[in-house]
Design a protein around this motif. Sequence first.
Motif, PDB file in Angstrom:
ATOM      1  N   GLN A  27     -57.264  27.347 -26.712  1.00  0.00           N
ATOM      2  CA  GLN A  27     -57.119  26.922 -28.111  1.00  0.00           C
ATOM      3  C   GLN A  27     -58.488  26.785 -28.774  1.00  0.00           C
ATOM      4  N   ALA A  28     -59.480  27.495 -28.220  1.00  0.00           N
ATOM      5  CA  ALA A  28     -60.827  27.480 -28.773  1.00  0.00           C
ATOM      6  C   ALA A  28     -60.996  28.650 -29.742  1.00  0.00           C
ATOM      7  N   VAL A  29     -62.141  28.679 -30.430  1.00  0.00           N
ATOM      8  CA  VAL A  29     -62.438  29.729 -31.400  1.00  0.00           C
ATOM      9  C   VAL A  29     -63.410  30.720 -30.773  1.00  0.00           C
ATOM     10  N   PHE A  30     -63.057  31.974 -30.810  1.00  0.00           N
ATOM     11  CA  PHE A  30     -63.829  33.051 -30.200  1.00  0.00           C
ATOM     12  C   PHE A  30     -64.878  33.561 -31.197  1.00  0.00           C
ATOM     13  N   VAL A  31     -66.148  33.608 -30.760  1.00  0.00           N
ATOM     14  CA  VAL A  31     -67.238  34.077 -31.620  1.00  0.00           C
ATOM     15  C   VAL A  31     -67.918  35.276 -30.948  1.00  0.00           C
ATOM     16  N   PRO A  32     -67.524  36.516 -31.302  1.00  0.00           N
ATOM     17  CA  PRO A  32     -68.168  37.691 -30.685  1.00  0.00           C
ATOM     18  C   PRO A  32     -69.522  37.974 -31.324  1.00  0.00           C
ATOM     19  N   LEU A  33     -70.524  38.198 -30.492  1.00  0.00           N
ATOM     20  CA  LEU A  33     -71.857  38.553 -30.967  1.00  0.00           C
ATOM     21  C   LEU A  33     -72.203  39.946 -30.470  1.00  0.00           C
ATOM     22  N   PRO A  34     -72.686  40.830 -31.337  1.00  0.00           N
ATOM     23  CA  PRO A  34     -73.011  42.206 -30.906  1.00  0.00           C
ATOM     24  C   PRO A  34     -74.039  42.201 -29.781  1.00  0.00           C
ATOM     25  N   GLN A  54     -75.664  28.393 -34.427  1.00  0.00           N
ATOM     26  CA  GLN A  54     -75.714  27.115 -35.142  1.00  0.00           C
ATOM     27  C   GLN A  54     -74.609  27.025 -36.190  1.00  0.00           C
ATOM     28  N   HIS A  55     -74.426  28.115 -36.939  1.00  0.00           N
ATOM     29  CA  HIS A  55     -73.447  28.110 -38.017  1.00  0.00           C
ATOM     30  C   HIS A  55     -72.028  27.923 -37.481  1.00  0.00           C
ATOM     31  N   ALA A  56     -71.733  28.568 -36.340  1.00  0.00           N
ATOM     32  CA  ALA A  56     -70.398  28.446 -35.733  1.00  0.00           C
ATOM     33  C   ALA A  56     -70.264  27.173 -34.902  1.00  0.00           C
ATOM     34  N   GLN A  57     -71.364  26.432 -34.739  1.00  0.00           N
ATOM     35  CA  GLN A  57     -71.390  25.193 -33.953  1.00  0.00           C
ATOM     36  C   GLN A  57     -70.890  25.433 -32.529  1.00  0.00           C
ATOM     37  N   CYS A  58     -71.450  26.482 -31.914  1.00  0.00           N
ATOM     38  CA  CYS A  58     -71.025  26.867 -30.562  1.00  0.00           C
ATOM     39  C   CYS A  58     -71.510  25.859 -29.528  1.00  0.00           C
ATOM     40  N   LYS A  59     -70.597  25.389 -28.699  1.00  0.00           N
ATOM     41  CA  LYS A  59     -70.938  24.468 -27.617  1.00  0.00           C
ATOM     42  C   LYS A  59     -71.081  25.191 -26.282  1.00  0.00           C
ATOM     43  N   CYS A  60     -70.630  26.444 -26.264  1.00  0.00           N
ATOM     44  CA  CYS A  60     -70.690  27.231 -25.029  1.00  0.00           C
ATOM     45  C   CYS A  60     -70.936  28.684 -25.401  1.00  0.00           C
ATOM     46  N   GLY A  79     -60.368  23.835 -30.446  1.00  0.00           N
ATOM     47  CA  GLY A  79     -61.191  23.795 -31.648  1.00  0.00           C
ATOM     48  C   GLY A  79     -62.663  24.058 -31.410  1.00  0.00           C
ATOM     49  N   ASP A  80     -63.122  24.015 -30.154  1.00  0.00           N
ATOM     50  CA  ASP A  80     -64.517  24.330 -29.854  1.00  0.00           C
ATOM     51  C   ASP A  80     -64.796  25.803 -30.130  1.00  0.00           C
ATOM     52  N   SER A  81     -66.012  26.089 -30.572  1.00  0.00           N
ATOM     53  CA  SER A  81     -66.426  27.485 -30.760  1.00  0.00           C
ATOM     54  C   SER A  81     -67.165  27.950 -29.507  1.00  0.00           C
ATOM     55  N   VAL A  82     -66.714  29.075 -28.969  1.00  0.00           N
ATOM     56  CA  VAL A  82     -67.329  29.640 -27.766  1.00  0.00           C
ATOM     57  C   VAL A  82     -67.770  31.059 -28.078  1.00  0.00           C
TER      58      VAL A  82
END
Length: 402
Positions: A79-86, A100-106, A55-58
């Motif tokens: 089982q974490a959430v993948f957040v791709p940034l350009p 901040q919006h995705a509450q990324c911990k890593c 459930g963590d956003s990375v």
Amino acid sequence: MNIIKIFEDCVSRYGSNPLIMEKQGHEYLSLSYHDIFNRVKRFSIGLLSLGVKPGDSVALYADCGTDWLVSELSILSNQAVFVPLPSLMREEIDLKFCLQHAQCKCVIVSKTQFEIIKKIKDYLPLLNLVILLDEYWEDDFDVISKERVYALGRELYDTRNEELNHRILSIKYDDVAMIYYTNVHSQLTGVLYTHKSLIVNVEQITSLLQIGEWKRFYMLLPWSDIFVHQLSLLLVLYNGSVIVVPQVNEDCFCHTFFRDLHVIRPNVVFCSLSSIKVIKLRIEEELKRQGEIFYSIFQRYIHHIKLSTYRSKLFWNYKSPHFFSFWTKFVEHFICETIRTALGGDLEYILLRGHFLDKETELFFLAIGIPILRGFGTVESCSFVSINFIMKDYYKLGSVGK
């Protein structure tokens, strides 16, 4: 079923096949499905031991290549959430908003983007871990190198592999796999993609494009784009094909594309509209060097194809002898075949996002025998809307498909 289980299934079927070819230095290095699987296992266990929880956003803020592929699959394996940034996102305010919006911990970051993350790290209270895809020598407790992650994965493999496998089996079809940020009315908006939405899209495109094993996809677009991401990473994985990654530099297309074609012999090129214009310009320049008569014959040939295509409305049969006189067969054999050979010899088609493409450019490549296939999708609906693929009653000049 989830993306990681599909990846493991592909490893069992295509294990020894090359999955990725990446240019490093002066040559392309190839890694098989088994090689990537082993790296993903070690990196996943490394992330697990560093405290990444289900459930963590990375976030992944990196250049395209092997490290991106391994990092993404490792994030999903936990089982974490993948957040791709350009990788070209350079505005600090946009990066801070996304993280901040995705509450990324890593955040996993390339060396070229690392300085920006260092500047904004103090403004992100939830961000407690930065993994640098390079060596790191400074004394910063929150920043570690990818080699340290791999080392942890090797050390703890026997003790924590079962826990990792349990996480993979626990991923549900409707679990969120990705948060993708896009501009909607000039405002950054996060869109949630589940494992289901990504898998279904890839299955649909596979049924249309008839992608086969061993096909080489030359990727000249950033993987952070959702349309490219599904057609590059997930489609290739699903079909046992090969991703070809050019060397990253400021002008990689002009420097590497034409020079490397005979080395990698791509079957499909995925590129931008500007890249297509460059390819067309280079071909025309080479034809003109052969003489104006040579070039005018080719132009007349394109005009003939245009008339034949419009009259018959049978794209897949436009090379039928019914349409061709002796001189057009001559041009096809001695000019078009030479151009296709110069472009690697195995290029079947070029994939383009749903940008506007003038019919003359589209007809130019159609006459050569390398059609441009365009697709259109909507980020908000998480799906492809259409694609102009080669099949009876489906291909139309100037269209993005039905």
